[in-house]
Design a protein around this motif. Sequence first.
Motif, PDB file in Angstrom:
ATOM      1  N   PHE A  20      18.832  -2.117 -18.751  1.00  0.00           N
ATOM      2  CA  PHE A  20      18.807  -3.323 -17.930  1.00  0.00           C
ATOM      3  C   PHE A  20      18.089  -3.061 -16.611  1.00  0.00           C
ATOM      4  O   PHE A  20      17.200  -3.820 -16.212  1.00  0.00           O
ATOM      5  CB  PHE A  20      20.245  -3.794 -17.677  1.00  0.00           C
ATOM      6  CG  PHE A  20      20.340  -4.922 -16.701  1.00  0.00           C
ATOM      7  CD1 PHE A  20      19.987  -6.209 -17.075  1.00  0.00           C
ATOM      8  CD2 PHE A  20      20.785  -4.696 -15.409  1.00  0.00           C
ATOM      9  CE1 PHE A  20      20.078  -7.264 -16.176  1.00  0.00           C
ATOM     10  CE2 PHE A  20      20.880  -5.734 -14.503  1.00  0.00           C
ATOM     11  CZ  PHE A  20      20.523  -7.019 -14.897  1.00  0.00           C
ATOM     12  N   TRP A  21      18.439  -1.976 -15.913  1.00  0.00           N
ATOM     13  CA  TRP A  21      17.817  -1.690 -14.629  1.00  0.00           C
ATOM     14  C   TRP A  21      16.354  -1.296 -14.782  1.00  0.00           C
ATOM     15  O   TRP A  21      15.531  -1.595 -13.924  1.00  0.00           O
ATOM     16  CB  TRP A  21      18.593  -0.627 -13.864  1.00  0.00           C
ATOM     17  CG  TRP A  21      19.888  -1.178 -13.365  1.00  0.00           C
ATOM     18  CD1 TRP A  21      21.127  -0.792 -13.738  1.00  0.00           C
ATOM     19  CD2 TRP A  21      20.067  -2.257 -12.431  1.00  0.00           C
ATOM     20  NE1 TRP A  21      22.071  -1.562 -13.087  1.00  0.00           N
ATOM     21  CE2 TRP A  21      21.459  -2.460 -12.280  1.00  0.00           C
ATOM     22  CE3 TRP A  21      19.194  -3.061 -11.716  1.00  0.00           C
ATOM     23  CZ2 TRP A  21      21.977  -3.437 -11.431  1.00  0.00           C
ATOM     24  CZ3 TRP A  21      19.713  -4.029 -10.872  1.00  0.00           C
ATOM     25  CH2 TRP A  21      21.080  -4.213 -10.743  1.00  0.00           C
ATOM     26  N   LEU A  22      16.018  -0.625 -15.883  1.00  0.00           N
ATOM     27  CA  LEU A  22      14.613  -0.306 -16.141  1.00  0.00           C
ATOM     28  C   LEU A  22      13.804  -1.585 -16.346  1.00  0.00           C
ATOM     29  O   LEU A  22      12.691  -1.716 -15.827  1.00  0.00           O
ATOM     30  CB  LEU A  22      14.494   0.599 -17.363  1.00  0.00           C
ATOM     31  CG  LEU A  22      13.093   1.041 -17.748  1.00  0.00           C
ATOM     32  CD1 LEU A  22      12.480   1.894 -16.631  1.00  0.00           C
ATOM     33  CD2 LEU A  22      13.115   1.827 -19.036  1.00  0.00           C
ATOM     34  N   LEU A  23      14.363  -2.535 -17.064  1.00  0.00           N
ATOM     35  CA  LEU A  23      13.685  -3.817 -17.265  1.00  0.00           C
ATOM     36  C   LEU A  23      13.490  -4.553 -15.946  1.00  0.00           C
ATOM     37  O   LEU A  23      12.410  -5.085 -15.670  1.00  0.00           O
ATOM     38  CB  LEU A  23      14.490  -4.677 -18.240  1.00  0.00           C
ATOM     39  CG  LEU A  23      13.919  -6.046 -18.582  1.00  0.00           C
ATOM     40  CD1 LEU A  23      12.640  -5.887 -19.390  1.00  0.00           C
ATOM     41  CD2 LEU A  23      14.924  -6.846 -19.368  1.00  0.00           C
ATOM     42  N   ILE A  24      14.513  -4.565 -15.111  1.00  0.00           N
ATOM     43  CA  ILE A  24      14.407  -5.209 -13.799  1.00  0.00           C
ATOM     44  C   ILE A  24      13.329  -4.533 -12.961  1.00  0.00           C
ATOM     45  O   ILE A  24      12.514  -5.191 -12.308  1.00  0.00           O
ATOM     46  CB  ILE A  24      15.776  -5.183 -13.065  1.00  0.00           C
ATOM     47  CG1 ILE A  24      16.799  -6.021 -13.810  1.00  0.00           C
ATOM     48  CG2 ILE A  24      15.640  -5.650 -11.620  1.00  0.00           C
ATOM     49  CD1 ILE A  24      16.472  -7.496 -13.898  1.00  0.00           C
ATOM     50  N   PHE A  25      13.305  -3.194 -12.963  1.00  0.00           N
ATOM     51  CA  PHE A  25      12.306  -2.445 -12.208  1.00  0.00           C
ATOM     52  C   PHE A  25      10.902  -2.783 -12.699  1.00  0.00           C
ATOM     53  O   PHE A  25       9.995  -3.021 -11.902  1.00  0.00           O
ATOM     54  CB  PHE A  25      12.570  -0.944 -12.335  1.00  0.00           C
ATOM     55  CG  PHE A  25      11.479  -0.091 -11.757  1.00  0.00           C
ATOM     56  CD1 PHE A  25      11.319   0.009 -10.384  1.00  0.00           C
ATOM     57  CD2 PHE A  25      10.608   0.593 -12.582  1.00  0.00           C
ATOM     58  CE1 PHE A  25      10.308   0.790  -9.846  1.00  0.00           C
ATOM     59  CE2 PHE A  25       9.601   1.375 -12.061  1.00  0.00           C
ATOM     60  CZ  PHE A  25       9.444   1.473 -10.682  1.00  0.00           C
ATOM     61  N   LEU A  26      10.709  -2.819 -14.014  1.00  0.00           N
ATOM     62  CA  LEU A  26       9.386  -3.120 -14.561  1.00  0.00           C
ATOM     63  C   LEU A  26       8.934  -4.522 -14.189  1.00  0.00           C
ATOM     64  O   LEU A  26       7.774  -4.736 -13.825  1.00  0.00           O
ATOM     65  CB  LEU A  26       9.399  -2.961 -16.079  1.00  0.00           C
ATOM     66  CG  LEU A  26       9.430  -1.530 -16.596  1.00  0.00           C
ATOM     67  CD1 LEU A  26       9.600  -1.540 -18.116  1.00  0.00           C
ATOM     68  CD2 LEU A  26       8.173  -0.790 -16.222  1.00  0.00           C
ATOM     69  N   VAL A  30       6.409  -2.909 -11.305  1.00  0.00           N
ATOM     70  CA  VAL A  30       5.290  -2.356 -12.072  1.00  0.00           C
ATOM     71  C   VAL A  30       4.324  -3.448 -12.520  1.00  0.00           C
ATOM     72  O   VAL A  30       3.109  -3.322 -12.330  1.00  0.00           O
ATOM     73  CB  VAL A  30       5.812  -1.546 -13.270  1.00  0.00           C
ATOM     74  CG1 VAL A  30       4.669  -1.059 -14.130  1.00  0.00           C
ATOM     75  CG2 VAL A  30       6.649  -0.369 -12.776  1.00  0.00           C
ATOM     76  N   VAL A  31       4.834  -4.519 -13.099  1.00  0.00           N
ATOM     77  CA  VAL A  31       3.961  -5.576 -13.622  1.00  0.00           C
ATOM     78  C   VAL A  31       3.182  -6.275 -12.495  1.00  0.00           C
ATOM     79  O   VAL A  31       1.965  -6.434 -12.608  1.00  0.00           O
ATOM     80  CB  VAL A  31       4.765  -6.574 -14.487  1.00  0.00           C
ATOM     81  CG1 VAL A  31       3.920  -7.766 -14.886  1.00  0.00           C
ATOM     82  CG2 VAL A  31       5.294  -5.866 -15.727  1.00  0.00           C
ATOM     83  N   TRP A  34       0.464  -3.926 -11.306  1.00  0.00           N
ATOM     84  CA  TRP A  34      -0.588  -3.809 -12.318  1.00  0.00           C
ATOM     85  C   TRP A  34      -1.504  -5.037 -12.273  1.00  0.00           C
ATOM     86  O   TRP A  34      -2.738  -4.916 -12.273  1.00  0.00           O
ATOM     87  CB  TRP A  34       0.088  -3.648 -13.675  1.00  0.00           C
ATOM     88  CG  TRP A  34      -0.809  -3.649 -14.853  1.00  0.00           C
ATOM     89  CD1 TRP A  34      -1.989  -2.981 -15.000  1.00  0.00           C
ATOM     90  CD2 TRP A  34      -0.598  -4.347 -16.082  1.00  0.00           C
ATOM     91  NE1 TRP A  34      -2.508  -3.215 -16.232  1.00  0.00           N
ATOM     92  CE2 TRP A  34      -1.679  -4.051 -16.924  1.00  0.00           C
ATOM     93  CE3 TRP A  34       0.421  -5.183 -16.547  1.00  0.00           C
ATOM     94  CZ2 TRP A  34      -1.781  -4.571 -18.208  1.00  0.00           C
ATOM     95  CZ3 TRP A  34       0.318  -5.678 -17.828  1.00  0.00           C
ATOM     96  CH2 TRP A  34      -0.766  -5.380 -18.637  1.00  0.00           C
ATOM     97  N   ILE A  35      -0.922  -6.224 -12.220  1.00  0.00           N
ATOM     98  CA  ILE A  35      -1.720  -7.456 -12.199  1.00  0.00           C
ATOM     99  C   ILE A  35      -2.516  -7.551 -10.899  1.00  0.00           C
ATOM    100  O   ILE A  35      -3.705  -7.894 -10.909  1.00  0.00           O
ATOM    101  CB  ILE A  35      -0.804  -8.682 -12.391  1.00  0.00           C
ATOM    102  CG1 ILE A  35      -0.239  -8.691 -13.814  1.00  0.00           C
ATOM    103  CG2 ILE A  35      -1.551  -9.977 -12.127  1.00  0.00           C
ATOM    104  CD1 ILE A  35       0.826  -9.734 -14.048  1.00  0.00           C
ATOM    105  N   GLY A  36      -1.876  -7.242  -9.768  1.00  0.00           N
ATOM    106  CA  GLY A  36      -2.572  -7.293  -8.489  1.00  0.00           C
ATOM    107  C   GLY A  36      -3.721  -6.295  -8.427  1.00  0.00           C
ATOM    108  O   GLY A  36      -4.792  -6.608  -7.904  1.00  0.00           O
ATOM    109  N   GLY A  37      -3.517  -5.101  -8.946  1.00  0.00           N
ATOM    110  CA  GLY A  37      -4.585  -4.107  -8.966  1.00  0.00           C
ATOM    111  C   GLY A  37      -5.747  -4.528  -9.833  1.00  0.00           C
ATOM    112  O   GLY A  37      -6.912  -4.302  -9.480  1.00  0.00           O
ATOM    113  N   THR A  38      -5.462  -5.155 -10.951  1.00  0.00           N
ATOM    114  CA  THR A  38      -6.526  -5.634 -11.838  1.00  0.00           C
ATOM    115  C   THR A  38      -7.346  -6.724 -11.160  1.00  0.00           C
ATOM    116  O   THR A  38      -8.583  -6.711 -11.219  1.00  0.00           O
ATOM    117  CB  THR A  38      -5.908  -6.171 -13.143  1.00  0.00           C
ATOM    118  OG1 THR A  38      -5.146  -5.133 -13.753  1.00  0.00           O
ATOM    119  CG2 THR A  38      -6.981  -6.637 -14.099  1.00  0.00           C
TER     120      THR A  38
END
Length: 53
Positions: A20-26, A30-31, A34-38
Amino acid sequence: MDVSQYLGFLLFLFVFTAGFWLLIFLLTFVVPYWIGGTIFENLMLKKQEKSKE
């Protein structure tokens, strides 16, 4: 409830909450990073291409 059932339940809770916490973190860090960098990289490439012309 004996000890093996108790340990199994604790293991289940640990795996469930870690997932659950990994999903929240991602989803929150992370997402978007990733989108902003792209988007930023694509803008810089377009700007570089314009300055070449």
